[in-house]
Design a protein around this motif. Sequence first.
Motif, PDB file in Angstrom:
ATOM      1  N   ASN A  98     -10.165 -52.654   5.181  1.00  0.00           N
ATOM      2  CA  ASN A  98      -9.603 -53.432   4.098  1.00  0.00           C
ATOM      3  C   ASN A  98      -8.255 -53.999   4.541  1.00  0.00           C
ATOM      4  N   MET A  99      -7.930 -55.210   4.127  1.00  0.00           N
ATOM      5  CA  MET A  99      -6.665 -55.852   4.509  1.00  0.00           C
ATOM      6  C   MET A  99      -5.476 -55.061   3.968  1.00  0.00           C
ATOM      7  N   LYS A 100      -5.626 -54.487   2.789  1.00  0.00           N
ATOM      8  CA  LYS A 100      -4.549 -53.680   2.200  1.00  0.00           C
ATOM      9  C   LYS A 100      -4.245 -52.478   3.094  1.00  0.00           C
ATOM     10  N   ASP A 101      -5.281 -51.821   3.581  1.00  0.00           N
ATOM     11  CA  ASP A 101      -5.092 -50.663   4.467  1.00  0.00           C
ATOM     12  C   ASP A 101      -4.405 -51.079   5.768  1.00  0.00           C
ATOM     13  N   PHE A 102      -4.775 -52.233   6.276  1.00  0.00           N
ATOM     14  CA  PHE A 102      -4.153 -52.713   7.510  1.00  0.00           C
ATOM     15  C   PHE A 102      -2.657 -52.960   7.323  1.00  0.00           C
ATOM     16  N   VAL A 103      -2.274 -53.598   6.220  1.00  0.00           N
ATOM     17  CA  VAL A 103      -0.860 -53.892   5.952  1.00  0.00           C
ATOM     18  C   VAL A 103      -0.071 -52.602   5.778  1.00  0.00           C
ATOM     19  N   ILE A 104      -0.636 -51.670   5.073  1.00  0.00           N
ATOM     20  CA  ILE A 104       0.054 -50.381   4.885  1.00  0.00           C
ATOM     21  C   ILE A 104       0.236 -49.675   6.228  1.00  0.00           C
ATOM     22  N   GLY A 105      -0.795 -49.677   7.051  1.00  0.00           N
ATOM     23  CA  GLY A 105      -0.690 -49.049   8.369  1.00  0.00           C
ATOM     24  C   GLY A 105       0.341 -49.733   9.247  1.00  0.00           C
ATOM     25  N   ALA A 106       0.420 -51.063   9.176  1.00  0.00           N
ATOM     26  CA  ALA A 106       1.403 -51.791   9.970  1.00  0.00           C
ATOM     27  C   ALA A 106       2.826 -51.457   9.515  1.00  0.00           C
ATOM     28  N   LEU A 107       3.042 -51.364   8.217  1.00  0.00           N
ATOM     29  CA  LEU A 107       4.380 -51.022   7.704  1.00  0.00           C
ATOM     30  C   LEU A 107       4.787 -49.605   8.106  1.00  0.00           C
ATOM     31  N   VAL A 108       3.886 -48.670   7.954  1.00  0.00           N
ATOM     32  CA  VAL A 108       4.196 -47.283   8.331  1.00  0.00           C
ATOM     33  C   VAL A 108       4.466 -47.198   9.828  1.00  0.00           C
ATOM     34  N   GLY A 109       3.655 -47.885  10.634  1.00  0.00           N
ATOM     35  CA  GLY A 109       3.876 -47.872  12.081  1.00  0.00           C
ATOM     36  C   GLY A 109       5.204 -48.506  12.463  1.00  0.00           C
ATOM     37  N   GLY A 110       5.589 -49.580  11.773  1.00  0.00           N
ATOM     38  CA  GLY A 110       6.873 -50.215  12.047  1.00  0.00           C
ATOM     39  C   GLY A 110       8.041 -49.312  11.711  1.00  0.00           C
ATOM     40  N   ILE A 111       7.947 -48.621  10.594  1.00  0.00           N
ATOM     41  CA  ILE A 111       9.033 -47.704  10.187  1.00  0.00           C
ATOM     42  C   ILE A 111       9.142 -46.547  11.174  1.00  0.00           C
ATOM     43  N   VAL A 112       8.019 -45.978  11.564  1.00  0.00           N
ATOM     44  CA  VAL A 112       8.043 -44.865  12.523  1.00  0.00           C
ATOM     45  C   VAL A 112       8.590 -45.342  13.868  1.00  0.00           C
ATOM     46  N   GLY A 113       8.196 -46.532  14.308  1.00  0.00           N
ATOM     47  CA  GLY A 113       8.689 -47.065  15.581  1.00  0.00           C
ATOM     48  C   GLY A 113      10.185 -47.329  15.554  1.00  0.00           C
ATOM     49  N   ALA A 114      10.689 -47.877  14.439  1.00  0.00           N
ATOM     50  CA  ALA A 114      12.127 -48.130  14.328  1.00  0.00           C
ATOM     51  C   ALA A 114      12.917 -46.821  14.336  1.00  0.00           C
ATOM     52  N   ALA A 115      12.414 -45.824  13.630  1.00  0.00           N
ATOM     53  CA  ALA A 115      13.105 -44.524  13.605  1.00  0.00           C
ATOM     54  C   ALA A 115      13.113 -43.897  14.993  1.00  0.00           C
ATOM     55  N   ALA A 116      11.998 -43.987  15.699  1.00  0.00           N
ATOM     56  CA  ALA A 116      11.949 -43.424  17.052  1.00  0.00           C
ATOM     57  C   ALA A 116      12.891 -44.182  17.977  1.00  0.00           C
ATOM     58  N   GLY A 117      12.966 -45.492  17.827  1.00  0.00           N
ATOM     59  CA  GLY A 117      13.876 -46.279  18.661  1.00  0.00           C
ATOM     60  C   GLY A 117      15.328 -45.913  18.425  1.00  0.00           C
ATOM     61  N   LEU A 118      15.715 -45.694  17.171  1.00  0.00           N
ATOM     62  CA  LEU A 118      17.094 -45.308  16.865  1.00  0.00           C
ATOM     63  C   LEU A 118      17.417 -43.903  17.375  1.00  0.00           C
ATOM     64  N   LEU A 119      16.467 -43.002  17.260  1.00  0.00           N
ATOM     65  CA  LEU A 119      16.719 -41.628  17.693  1.00  0.00           C
ATOM     66  C   LEU A 119      16.734 -41.487  19.209  1.00  0.00           C
ATOM     67  N   LEU A 120      15.983 -42.332  19.907  1.00  0.00           N
ATOM     68  CA  LEU A 120      15.878 -42.187  21.357  1.00  0.00           C
ATOM     69  C   LEU A 120      16.716 -43.215  22.119  1.00  0.00           C
TER      70      LEU A 120
END
Length: 152
Positions: free
Chosen positions: A35-57
């Motif tokens: 579903n497109m909704k699931d894809f958008v939610i997954g992209a947002l969660v992945g972006g937030i996790v990636g940004a947090a990992a980038g700041l921490l590392l």
Amino acid sequence: MAGEKPNYNEVKNELPNLPQVYTGTDAIYEEESVNMKDFVIGALVGGIVGAAAGLLLAPKTGRDLRSDVASQAEMIKDKSVTLSSTAKEKTVQISNQLKEQSTQLVDKVKYKAAKVPTVFDDGTVSYEGEEPLENETYEGVDMSEVSRPSSI
């Protein structure tokens, strides 16, 4: 004949070890749709996790990172100004060369056009029926060459 093989359709229900035909009712093989909704939610969660990992590392502090980015942006700006001025100079140089060459070409064409006399057609006979003029010249121009039809 004792060595004949049995017909599969006749013995398929009698022997339990024979391979069975797949009916396709298993839930494991059902087609899944994303579903497109699931894809958008997954992209947002992945972006937030990636940004947090980038700041921490990150190997540098925020202030050092911002100063490095600003200095590199300034360097890229200087290079782009230099490249644009070089491109502008080359464009002006090429346009001047083209103007000069086109002026020379126009002058040559005008000279050639003024040199050849105009041949008038009186409309009485087509050029197919005319005989070429031989060895007649008009102001240094061979008339047999002028009267010959051209295939332009």
